[in-house]
Design a protein around this motif. Sequence first.
Motif, short mmCIF file in Angstrom:
data_model
loop_
_atom_site.label_atom_id
_atom_site.label_comp_id
_atom_site.label_asym_id
_atom_site.label_seq_id
_atom_site.Cartn_x
_atom_site.Cartn_y
_atom_site.Cartn_z
N TRP A 1 28.10 32.96 40.31
CA TRP A 1 28.42 34.22 39.64
C TRP A 1 27.81 35.31 40.50
N ARG A 2 28.67 36.13 41.10
CA ARG A 2 28.26 37.12 42.08
C ARG A 2 28.36 38.52 41.47
N PHE A 3 27.25 39.23 41.41
CA PHE A 3 27.17 40.50 40.70
C PHE A 3 27.00 41.67 41.68
N THR B 1 32.04 38.36 40.10
CA THR B 1 33.04 37.49 40.70
C THR B 1 32.57 36.05 40.56
N ILE B 2 33.45 35.18 40.11
CA ILE B 2 33.13 33.76 39.99
C ILE B 2 33.76 33.00 41.14
N ALA B 3 32.94 32.21 41.81
CA ALA B 3 33.43 31.27 42.84
C ALA B 3 33.11 29.86 42.37
N MET C 1 34.42 25.61 47.73
CA MET C 1 34.05 26.80 46.98
C MET C 1 34.89 27.99 47.42
N ARG C 2 35.48 28.69 46.43
CA ARG C 2 36.24 29.89 46.74
C ARG C 2 36.20 30.81 45.52
N GLU C 3 36.41 32.10 45.75
CA GLU C 3 36.40 33.07 44.65
C GLU C 3 37.69 32.90 43.85
N VAL C 4 37.54 32.78 42.51
CA VAL C 4 38.69 32.49 41.67
C VAL C 4 38.96 33.55 40.62
N MET C 5 37.97 34.38 40.31
CA MET C 5 38.22 35.41 39.30
C MET C 5 37.20 36.53 39.43
N THR C 6 37.61 37.70 38.94
CA THR C 6 36.76 38.89 38.92
C THR C 6 36.80 39.50 37.55
N LEU C 7 35.64 39.91 37.05
CA LEU C 7 35.52 40.62 35.78
C LEU C 7 34.76 41.90 36.04
N GLN D 1 40.73 39.67 36.73
CA GLN D 1 41.69 39.16 37.71
C GLN D 1 41.42 37.67 37.90
N ILE D 2 42.48 36.84 37.88
CA ILE D 2 42.34 35.40 38.03
C ILE D 2 43.31 34.91 39.09
N ALA D 3 42.81 34.18 40.06
CA ALA D 3 43.64 33.69 41.16
C ALA D 3 44.34 32.40 40.76
N ALA D 4 45.25 32.50 39.82
CA ALA D 4 45.97 31.32 39.34
C ALA D 4 47.45 31.67 39.18
#
Length: 317
Positions: A313-315, A253-255, A239-245, A185-188
Amino acid sequence: MKFATLPDGRDVERHTISNGDLSASFLTYGAILHEVRLAGLDYNLTLNSDNLEDYYVKMKYYGALIGPVGNRIKGARARLNGIEHMLTPNEGRNTLHSAEAGSYCKLWTLEELTDSSITLSVTLPDGDAGFPGNQRVLAHYSIEADNVLRLELTVTTDEDAWVNVVNHAYWNLSGEKDITNHKMQIAARQYLPVDDETLPTEPNDVEGTPFDFRELRPVVPGEPDLDHNFCLSRIKMDMREVMTLQGGDVTMTIATDAPGLQVYDGRDTDAQGFAPYAGLALEPQYWPNAPHEPDFPKIVLKAGGVWTQESEWRFSR
């Protein structure tokens, strides 16, 4: 600890940091993120090699920090302050990842090491591959509470220069041979289509295209081919969360505060001894080819200024 020796006799070191259930290992060559491990899993979450020579050619971008300018610059030339700088072409007629000036192929200096953090630095000399400015890049990785790997980048320069430092790790969260069972998921709302040289064109809305990842959905190789920048913003943000894998039972989750996220599907990882599509490169960064695109977020750092970028990178499982 010593990992290997460069042809010129200098030692490459490998260091590991940890906090709670998360650990990460780094090489001083290229500031490579060599391993990321979660307690309870018997595999590495990022693609790597234990043979340093693999990073000279086959895997030269894997896990590395790439500066001064990650991604592509059209025609291996660009103007700054009215001066045209002739760069080294290394992808057809274009420059990719700063060619031989890239920090991915430099030996970094260990500045500080604690149980849960590491700080590395490298100096990129003025004129290397045509890039202006003596630039000093400082990378501080830390592992924070709740299984968060954090990267703080700082760059200074003694003359006006282009800066777009990029982490180029390839991720496979399931431990399987490829990423076909992953979801993303990508917040774009927009992405940058590319031409036949993989150079970006004008931003396009993702709605109604195969590039719409605003909702979590499977990653299907070739549907679409991915080597594109997703436009997160027009300027640097908080800084904000921008994508989830998601892969297996792991979620990452990448912020970031960066305005873009380059996504590469790893279609050629078989050339490095893995299966095709063995991992996804997910690269918080500024938009590619920015020196030629006046409407793209600017990557010029003024002499005496400081460029910073933060990513996490949040796991979880």
